[in-house]
Scaffold this active site. Structure first.
Site, PDB file in Angstrom:
ATOM      1  N   SER A 210     -21.783  -0.106 -18.066  1.00  0.00           N
ATOM      2  CA  SER A 210     -21.762  -1.395 -18.760  1.00  0.00           C
ATOM      3  C   SER A 210     -20.742  -1.360 -19.888  1.00  0.00           C
ATOM      4  O   SER A 210     -20.468  -0.313 -20.473  1.00  0.00           O
ATOM      5  CB  SER A 210     -23.153  -1.713 -19.316  1.00  0.00           C
ATOM      6  OG  SER A 210     -23.211  -3.068 -19.701  1.00  0.00           O
TER       7      SER A 210
ATOM      8  N   PRO B  84     -19.773  -2.090 -23.534  1.00  0.00           N
ATOM      9  CA  PRO B  84     -20.401  -2.375 -24.830  1.00  0.00           C
ATOM     10  C   PRO B  84     -19.834  -3.663 -25.408  1.00  0.00           C
ATOM     11  O   PRO B  84     -18.623  -3.863 -25.424  1.00  0.00           O
ATOM     12  CB  PRO B  84     -20.012  -1.170 -25.694  1.00  0.00           C
ATOM     13  CG  PRO B  84     -19.612  -0.110 -24.735  1.00  0.00           C
ATOM     14  CD  PRO B  84     -19.077  -0.807 -23.523  1.00  0.00           C
TER      15      PRO B  84
ATOM     16  N   GLU C  43      -4.140  -2.668  -7.987  1.00  0.00           N
ATOM     17  CA  GLU C  43      -2.694  -2.832  -7.776  1.00  0.00           C
ATOM     18  C   GLU C  43      -2.058  -1.509  -7.328  1.00  0.00           C
ATOM     19  O   GLU C  43      -2.419  -0.439  -7.825  1.00  0.00           O
ATOM     20  CB  GLU C  43      -2.022  -3.274  -9.080  1.00  0.00           C
ATOM     21  CG  GLU C  43      -2.535  -4.582  -9.632  1.00  0.00           C
ATOM     22  CD  GLU C  43      -2.209  -5.759  -8.743  1.00  0.00           C
ATOM     23  OE1 GLU C  43      -1.075  -5.795  -8.238  1.00  0.00           O
ATOM     24  OE2 GLU C  43      -3.083  -6.613  -8.543  1.00  0.00           O
TER      25      GLU C  43
HETATM   26  C1  6MZ Z   1     -14.136  -5.330 -11.485  1.00  0.00           C
HETATM   27  C2  6MZ Z   1     -16.265  -5.720 -12.295  1.00  0.00           C
HETATM   28  C3  6MZ Z   1     -16.719  -6.064 -11.006  1.00  0.00           C
HETATM   29  O1  6MZ Z   1     -20.214  -4.437 -18.034  1.00  0.00           O
HETATM   30  O2  6MZ Z   1     -21.301  -6.570 -18.717  1.00  0.00           O
HETATM   31  N1  6MZ Z   1     -17.307  -5.858 -13.134  1.00  0.00           N
HETATM   32  N2  6MZ Z   1     -14.994  -5.346 -12.524  1.00  0.00           N
HETATM   33  N3  6MZ Z   1     -14.496  -5.647 -10.219  1.00  0.00           N
HETATM   34  C4  6MZ Z   1     -15.771  -6.035  -9.936  1.00  0.00           C
HETATM   35  N4  6MZ Z   1     -16.074  -6.412  -8.657  1.00  0.00           N
HETATM   36  C5  6MZ Z   1     -16.662  -7.654  -8.341  1.00  0.00           C
HETATM   37  N5  6MZ Z   1     -18.025  -6.351 -11.090  1.00  0.00           N
HETATM   38  C6  6MZ Z   1     -18.374  -6.222 -12.404  1.00  0.00           C
HETATM   39  O3  6MZ Z   1     -21.163  -5.961 -16.278  1.00  0.00           O
HETATM   40  C7  6MZ Z   1     -20.282  -7.012 -15.930  1.00  0.00           C
HETATM   41  C8  6MZ Z   1     -18.845  -6.544 -16.047  1.00  0.00           C
HETATM   42  O4  6MZ Z   1     -18.578  -5.518 -15.084  1.00  0.00           O
HETATM   43  C9  6MZ Z   1     -17.240  -5.624 -14.592  1.00  0.00           C
HETATM   44  C10 6MZ Z   1     -16.597  -6.806 -15.321  1.00  0.00           C
HETATM   45  O5  6MZ Z   1     -15.914  -6.325 -16.456  1.00  0.00           O
HETATM   46  C11 6MZ Z   1     -17.824  -7.623 -15.731  1.00  0.00           C
HETATM   47  O6  6MZ Z   1     -17.579  -8.452 -16.844  1.00  0.00           O
HETATM   48  P1  6MZ Z   1     -21.339  -5.409 -17.766  1.00  0.00           P
HETATM   49  O7  6MZ Z   1     -22.683  -4.732 -17.732  1.00  0.00           O
END
Ligand code: 6MZ
Length: 348
Positions: free
Chosen positions: A105, A107, A210
């Protein structure tokens, strides 16, 4: 209604299969039941379920997926919310047969509620400890995430925060994740932060997208790769990228439903799982965002098995081999291997 719920649930074999989850974003993993509780807490936001999840048969652009996270972030903005969300998510994974979970996650600081980044991580650690004390049969570790959208300075701050918690959390914080919208920023600007993380002993799991950037980031090398959607030649990657991944034996975290619903892969049968699995390269089935993409790890295993014709024996081996890819130390790997032996059905 009941029939359709039953249809969507994974078969008993997959639910009972002991599993390792290595790629789960906390706020993407929030179930509809927990969203319901959050909506009740914050009615003034006027948020509806349809805004926080992508249902069966639906597709979104990756950009639209990132909008969904923004909505969930509005609902999760206090320590109290984070504690509830994290404990619910951990218990749901445990109920799905996950024995070892690495949660990740980003922060966040929320000026309105007084939430600090340090408080954010502390609360997740508290949730992990609470679940342990309550006797949940799941070993949970945490990866601190860098959202690439926030730039290089924040990335470096995040590494320092992760470093602090790696030393003070009694082994619960094991690594760093690089995630967020792949079209924002460039990996080369993040290299100093990632290098520092590596040097101080944090394990690295990087979302690779990328091509040019992947080449650069693979030189670190990372300890695991998230998605790795465009690495192999058949999807516009190159043999030299594949060679780097294979030579360094870097495991891939593969999330079928997420990639199909987020349209980075055209269909289940065209998912790159097959390419890497046939190479015999360590590939771990994961959920990514079980709440947003309406899935769970049992379903993902069943989907991989039905799409690529895996026998039950092969599925068992796949889940067992995921143990080799965890970031926790060897003693934990030994315990998990023993658990798999104890749980193995007599006849498969
Ligand atoms: C890239 C992703 C993602 O961190 O707030 N996140 N980043 N590709 C993906 N595939 C779909 N899925 C989630 O969880 C949400 C955050 O995780 C990353 C993104 O930064 C998203 O805002 P947390 O717990």
């Amino acid at each position: 209604m009941f029939a359709s719920v039953m249809e969507n649930e994974a078969d008993v074999f997959y639910r009972e299969l002991p599993k390792v989850e290595l790629h789960a974003h906390l706020n993407g993993s929030v179930s509809s039941q927990t969203i319901e509780k959050l909506i009740v807490r914050k009615p003034h936001l006027n948020i509806e379920h349809s805004m926080t999840a992508i249902g069966k048969g639906q597709r979104r652009t990756l950009d639209e997926c990132f909008q969904v996270f923004k909505v969930i972030h509005q609902l999760v903005d206090t320590e109290e919310d984070i504690l509830m969300v994290a404990t619910d998510v951990i218990k749901e994974f445990a109920a799905d047969g996950v024995k070892y979970l690495e949660l990740r996650s980003t922060p966040r600081e929320e000026k309105n509620t007084g939430l600090s980044k340090k408080g954010y991580v502390e609360t997740i650690i508290k949730a992990i400890q609470q679940c342990k004390n309550e006797g949940e049969d799941i070993d949970v570790r945490f990866l601190v995430a860098i959202d690439r959208r926030n730039g290089t300075e924040v990335a470096m701050e995040t590494v320092k925060l992760a470093e602090e918690f790696m030393l003070s959390s009694g082994g619960l914080v094991v690594g760093l994740d690089l995630s967020g919208d792949p079209t924002v920023g460039h990996g080369k600007d993040l290299l100093p932060a990632l290098q520092r993380a590596k040097n101080c002993g944090l394990k690295l799991s990087l979302h690779l997208s990328e091509l040019e950037e992947s080449d650069l980031l693979l030189n670190l090398p990372p300890d695991r790769i998230g998605h790795g959607t465009f690495l192999h030649p058949e999807v516009g990657g190159s043999q030299s990228l594949v060679d780097k991944v294979v030579k360094n034996n870097i495991p891939l975290e593969l999330c079928l439903t997420s990639n199909v619903k987020g349209q980075t892969v055209p269909s289940y049968s065209k998912h790159h799982f097959e390419y890497w699995y046939q190479l015999g390269h360590p590939s771990v089935i994961c959920t990514d965002d079980k709440g947003v993409f309406c899935t769970d790890l049992s379903k993902e295993y069943q989907l991989a098995a039905s799409t690529f014709g895996l026998s039950r024996e092969a599925v068992w081996k796949l889940s067992q081999q995921a143990i080799d890819c965890i970031f926790a130390p060897d003693t934990v790997k030994q315990q998990l291997r023993q658990k798999w032996v104890d749980l193995q059905p007599q006849q498969q």
